[in-house]
Write a protein that holds these residues in place. Structure first.
Motif, short mmCIF file in Angstrom:
data_model
loop_
_atom_site.label_atom_id
_atom_site.label_comp_id
_atom_site.label_asym_id
_atom_site.label_seq_id
_atom_site.Cartn_x
_atom_site.Cartn_y
_atom_site.Cartn_z
N GLY A 146 0.91 -1.27 -0.03
CA GLY A 146 0.13 0.07 0.01
C GLY A 146 0.79 1.28 0.00
O GLY A 146 2.11 1.10 0.08
N GLY A 147 0.29 2.21 0.18
CA GLY A 147 0.77 3.63 0.11
C GLY A 147 0.07 4.51 0.91
O GLY A 147 -1.05 4.45 1.11
N GLU A 148 0.67 5.69 1.45
CA GLU A 148 0.01 6.60 2.40
C GLU A 148 0.73 8.01 2.06
O GLU A 148 1.66 8.24 1.76
CB GLU A 148 0.60 6.06 3.98
N TYR A 149 -0.10 8.92 2.43
CA TYR A 149 0.21 10.32 2.41
C TYR A 149 -0.27 11.27 3.54
O TYR A 149 -1.45 10.75 3.76
CB TYR A 149 -0.47 11.04 1.21
N ARG A 150 0.65 11.82 4.39
CA ARG A 150 0.59 12.37 5.42
C ARG A 150 0.82 13.97 5.38
O ARG A 150 1.77 14.23 4.69
CB ARG A 150 1.05 11.93 6.59
N LYS A 151 0.31 14.67 5.66
CA LYS A 151 0.47 16.25 5.78
C LYS A 151 0.46 16.73 7.10
O LYS A 151 -0.81 16.49 7.88
CB LYS A 151 -0.46 17.05 4.93
N GLU A 152 1.58 17.25 7.86
CA GLU A 152 1.55 17.50 9.34
C GLU A 152 1.62 19.23 9.16
O GLU A 152 2.60 19.72 8.51
CB GLU A 152 2.87 17.05 9.87
N TYR A 153 1.07 19.94 10.11
CA TYR A 153 1.08 21.27 10.42
C TYR A 153 1.27 21.52 12.12
O TYR A 153 0.57 20.77 12.69
CB TYR A 153 -0.16 21.92 10.02
N THR A 154 2.03 22.16 12.48
CA THR A 154 2.32 22.60 13.69
C THR A 154 2.45 24.36 13.96
O THR A 154 3.09 24.94 13.13
CB THR A 154 3.70 21.90 14.42
N PHE A 155 1.85 24.68 14.95
CA PHE A 155 1.91 26.18 15.17
C PHE A 155 2.18 26.31 16.78
O PHE A 155 1.64 25.61 17.64
CB PHE A 155 0.31 26.74 15.01
N THR A 156 3.08 27.20 16.99
CA THR A 156 3.56 27.56 18.44
C THR A 156 3.46 29.32 18.62
O THR A 156 3.83 29.86 17.89
CB THR A 156 5.06 27.14 18.85
N ASP A 157 2.91 29.50 20.03
CA ASP A 157 3.26 30.85 20.34
C ASP A 157 3.36 30.85 21.54
O ASP A 157 2.69 30.36 22.55
CB ASP A 157 1.40 31.40 20.00
N LEU A 158 4.29 31.82 22.06
CA LEU A 158 4.65 32.25 23.31
C LEU A 158 4.42 33.50 23.57
O LEU A 158 5.14 34.44 22.76
CB LEU A 158 6.22 31.95 23.71
N THR A 159 3.49 34.07 24.41
CA THR A 159 3.01 35.29 24.84
C THR A 159 3.81 35.71 26.18
O THR A 159 3.83 35.03 27.13
CB THR A 159 1.63 35.44 25.02
N VAL A 160 4.68 36.77 25.91
CA VAL A 160 5.45 37.25 27.21
C VAL A 160 5.01 38.71 27.37
O VAL A 160 4.73 39.42 26.54
CB VAL A 160 7.00 37.13 26.99
N GLY A 161 5.39 39.23 28.57
CA GLY A 161 5.21 40.69 28.90
C GLY A 161 4.11 40.45 30.20
O GLY A 161 4.38 39.91 31.09
N SER A 162 3.29 41.63 30.00
CA SER A 162 2.46 41.45 31.20
C SER A 162 1.23 42.21 30.81
O SER A 162 0.62 42.17 29.58
CB SER A 162 2.95 42.94 31.94
N SER A 163 0.21 42.36 31.67
CA SER A 163 -1.32 42.72 31.36
C SER A 163 -1.26 43.90 30.57
O SER A 163 -2.28 44.21 29.86
CB SER A 163 -1.99 42.81 32.54
N ARG A 189 4.68 20.03 6.73
CA ARG A 189 5.55 19.00 5.84
C ARG A 189 4.52 17.89 5.38
O ARG A 189 3.54 17.68 6.13
CB ARG A 189 6.79 18.34 6.44
N ASN A 190 4.93 17.56 4.17
CA ASN A 190 4.09 16.29 3.66
C ASN A 190 5.10 14.93 3.62
O ASN A 190 6.41 15.19 3.43
CB ASN A 190 3.37 16.61 2.41
N VAL A 191 4.48 13.92 3.81
CA VAL A 191 5.02 12.71 3.84
C VAL A 191 4.52 11.77 3.00
O VAL A 191 3.28 11.55 2.94
CB VAL A 191 5.25 12.06 5.43
N LYS A 192 5.11 11.04 1.95
CA LYS A 192 4.74 10.22 1.11
C LYS A 192 5.54 8.72 1.37
O LYS A 192 6.76 8.65 1.50
CB LYS A 192 5.00 10.17 -0.33
N ALA A 193 4.84 7.58 1.54
CA ALA A 193 5.30 6.70 1.71
C ALA A 193 4.50 5.34 0.97
O ALA A 193 3.47 5.19 0.64
CB ALA A 193 4.83 6.32 3.55
N GLY A 194 5.52 4.38 0.88
CA GLY A 194 5.25 3.09 0.25
C GLY A 194 5.75 1.92 1.19
O GLY A 194 6.72 1.94 1.84
N PHE A 195 4.83 0.83 0.98
CA PHE A 195 5.26 -0.09 2.16
C PHE A 195 4.71 -1.57 1.64
O PHE A 195 3.76 -1.62 0.74
CB PHE A 195 4.41 0.17 3.50
N GLY A 196 5.20 -2.49 2.17
CA GLY A 196 4.78 -3.95 1.69
C GLY A 196 5.19 -4.93 3.01
O GLY A 196 6.20 -4.71 3.78
#
Length: 647
Positions: free
Chosen positions: A507-524, A536-543
């Motif tokens: 078979g075969g597989e296609y994956r798309k991965e997304y990551t977001f990060t946010d650091l809030t610093v300071g004061s009120s 990123r995307n990942v293409k795979a073949g397996f047997g």
């Protein structure tokens, strides 16, 4: 443990924890699942988490897929598969799926768990989730699946998968392969694979209530329900679960302390206390209770220091609550086509108690409260803690995760079956930390010459408004992930040998991965955001090939079974390139009851986005102390990911 069963109602008493399971028939039928685990494996291979047994070496039906192999009707050749079935799951006095699995001896409690801790990057677990850590190699080296599909990554850095998003009442069984399996499943399957199999054919409804408590006052509860229906051409299931627990406070545990001299250990209490400790003229001076002023500064003793243990305010287990739901649907269309779908949603929130409001204050003689045990000094430092004045910080956190998938299964010819599915999932975690030491406000308060608003670190009272400004410090960590997966597979028999059919899956597989990060610093009043995102995307073949050399019909004395498996997987990542991983497995059973298994293969873990981003996982300069040949060495360190990191 004492277990009492009556009339399909089970009460389990373990210590002071009480679990009550009620099964209520619906539609005039007995609530009983029809799709047991691997045939003859649901009963024979089920095991309590404390003593899980391997699955049998052969499946009785060809339409069952067991973890560790993509070939139908074949167990993982060369690898041991540990299984826990629904009956054992219901009996265990735990309120989450991850706590259930932590009872397996192969699962180590280090790293990502709700207790936190510093081991194996546990401090990065800002929202106190939990992962599965096989053999102690790390949670990101253990691949978690449900019905053979990946979860969207969770945590503020997408660094683990929390299986508690699935209600435990909805699990038909849990299968664990504590062996490298990247040739079968790809990235992250270094230490092994844990696969959660959902219940699919249930007629009726079941309800579960649990409550547990300790002598220290900690308590936890669980309420869960599942309803299902089957018909001649399909089935449907829906389950929900609510769990909660109070905070387990460290001060309620008599063994939780840093001064272990009485037990033959060391005194590791900190000097960041209130009253604090002055450092002046190369010596330290403990500030007495009630504070130090010009009137009593002469009574201070050189070489003394105040020591304290404020971690008694820690939440060893933080207060949490979670709501989760999962469902699935299967429908046969004609004789050859089956469509299926499933999905889950889980929301978790809690409060983490922070006890780290400590600092070293550099105080000049312009501070109206300045006093020095060494005449003539114009500045000195004071180790200090705000905790006795402000109490432990109540840091809120919350997290959600969901996934939806749908697919089709088609019978082709002979025993060949084609399966295709698409899945989309998302997760988000937020550690909402708005309290802490604001270094700018601290410096301003120490430099203030007005006795009404300046900070007094010498033991006297402080203006609440001054403390509030110093305590106004944002460190809000947010992370989100998305995962899209498309998978196509064909499986069936190639030809027959005396020992059985030679079977294959490709078979075969296609994956798309997304990551977001946010650091809030300071004061009120003013915030800054340090954020990054990537995909990123990942293409795979397996047997995979299964060869039964000896089994059943041609078994002989000394060789009841001899089977071989060959598997391989090729993956192309859009960000770092290719990786190919093989695996060879052999199972040999000379006589009934004795089995030898062995395998050779390679496994890998692809770097997460926060590990290759220069800012996503925390970046900047920091003061560091490291051991050296002549003692401790101090210097400036730089934090951040490595964009050139490879798998």
């Amino acid at each position: 443990m004492k277990t009492i069963r009556y009339n399909r109602r089970t009460a389990t008493l373990a210590g002071s924890a009480l679990a009550l399971v009620l099964a209520a028939p619906a539609f005039g039928q007995t609530a009983q699942p029809r799709d047991q685990a691997v045939p003859d494996a649901a009963a024979a291979a089920t095991a309590s988490p404390a003593a899980a047994a391997p699955l049998p070496d052969a499946a009785a039906e060809s339409d069952i897929v067991v973890t560790g192999s993509r070939i139908r009707g074949v167990t993982a050749t060369g690898s041991n598969v540990i299984a826990i079935d629904q009956a054992k799951i219901a009996e265990e006095p735990v309120i989450s799926t991850n706590d259930l699995l932590r009872r397996l001896p192969q699962v180590v409690g280090l790293g990502t768990n709700r207790n936190g801790g510093a081991a194996q990057n546990g401090q990065a677990n800002a929202t106190r989730g939990a992962g599965i850590n096989l053999r102690g190699i790390g949670t990101n080296a253990t691949l978690l699946l449900y019905d053979g599909k990946r979860f969207p990554p969770q945590g503020t850095q997408g660094q683990y998968t929390d299986p508690a998003v699935l209600p435990s009442i909805a699990l038909e069984r849990v299968e664990v392969v504590a062996d490298g399996a990247s040739a079968i499943y790809g990235s992250d399957a270094i230490a092994g694979v844990v696969n959660f199999i959902l219940r699919k054919k249930l007629d009726g409804a079941e309800f579960r209530l649990r409550s547990g408590l300790t002598e220290e006052g900690y308590n936890e509860q669980q309420a869960a329900a599942i309803v299902g229906n089957t018909w001649s051409t399909g089935s449907a299931m829906l389950a929900g679960e609510y769990t909660r627990n109070d905070a387990l406070i460290a001060g309620d545990l008599p063994f939780y302390k840093d001064n272990n001299v009485s037990r033959g250990g060391r005194d590791l209490r900190t000097t960041f206390c209130n009253p604090g400790t002055i450092s002046a003229g190369g010596s330290t001076y403990a500030i007495p209770a009630g504070g130090v002023t010009r009137a009593n500064v002469g009574s201070l003793t050189a070489g003394t220091a105040n020591r304290c243990f404020y971690n008694t305010n820690d939440a060893v287990i933080p207060q949490q609550q979670r709501v989760s739901a999962v469902g699935n649907l299967s429908q046969q269309i004609g004789d050859r086509i089956r469509v299926f779908a499933d999905g889950y949603y889980s929301y978790r929130e809690g409060i983490d108690l922070g006890t780290g409001d400590t600092f070293t204050a550099t105080v000049r003689n312009t501070n109206p409260f300045f006093v020095s045990p060494v005449p003539g000094l114009t500045s000195e430092t004071v180790n200090y803690s705000l905790l006795p004045e402000l109490g432990a910080n109540r840091n809120h956190f919350h997290s959600y995760s969901w996934n939806l998938s749908g697919g089709v299964e088609a019978k082709l010819f002979g025993d060949w079956v084609a399966t295709a599915y698409y899945a989309h999932g998302e997760s988000k975690d937020i550690a909402d930390r708005r309290l802490g030491v604001n270094s700018s406000a601290l410096a301003a308060a120490l430099a203030d010459t007005n006795p009404a608003t300046a900070l007094n670190v010498f033991g006297g009272p402080n203006n609440p408004a001054t403390l509030a400004r110093i305590h106004d410090n944002y460190f809000i960590i947010a992370g989100a992930t998305r995962l899209d997966v498309g998978n196509v597979q064909f499986a069936g028999s190639l030809f027959s040998l005396p020992g059985g059919n030679v079977r294959v899956a490709v078979g075969g597989e296609y994956r798309k991965e997304y990551t977001f990060t946010d650091l809030t610093v300071g004061s009120s009043v003013a915030q800054a955001h340090i954020k990054d995102a990537g995909s990123r995307n990942v293409k795979a073949g397996f047997g995979e090939l299964y060869v039964p050399i000896f089994a059943g019909p041609n078994a002989i004395d000394g060789i009841q079974e001899l089977s071989l498996s060959l598997a391989g997987r090729y993956e192309h990542y859009s960000d770092f390139g290719d990786t190919t991983n093989p695996k060879v497995g052999v199972t040999y059973r000379p006589v009934s009851g004795v089995t030898f298994r062995g395998s050779y293969g390679t496994s890998f873990r692809a770097p997460t986005f926060t590990e290759v981003s220069t800012v996503a996982g925390g970046a900047g300069l920091y003061y560091d102390t490291l051991p050296g040949a002549g003692g401790n060495l101090t210097g400036i360190g730089i934090a951040g990911g490595n964009p050139k990191l490879k798998p």
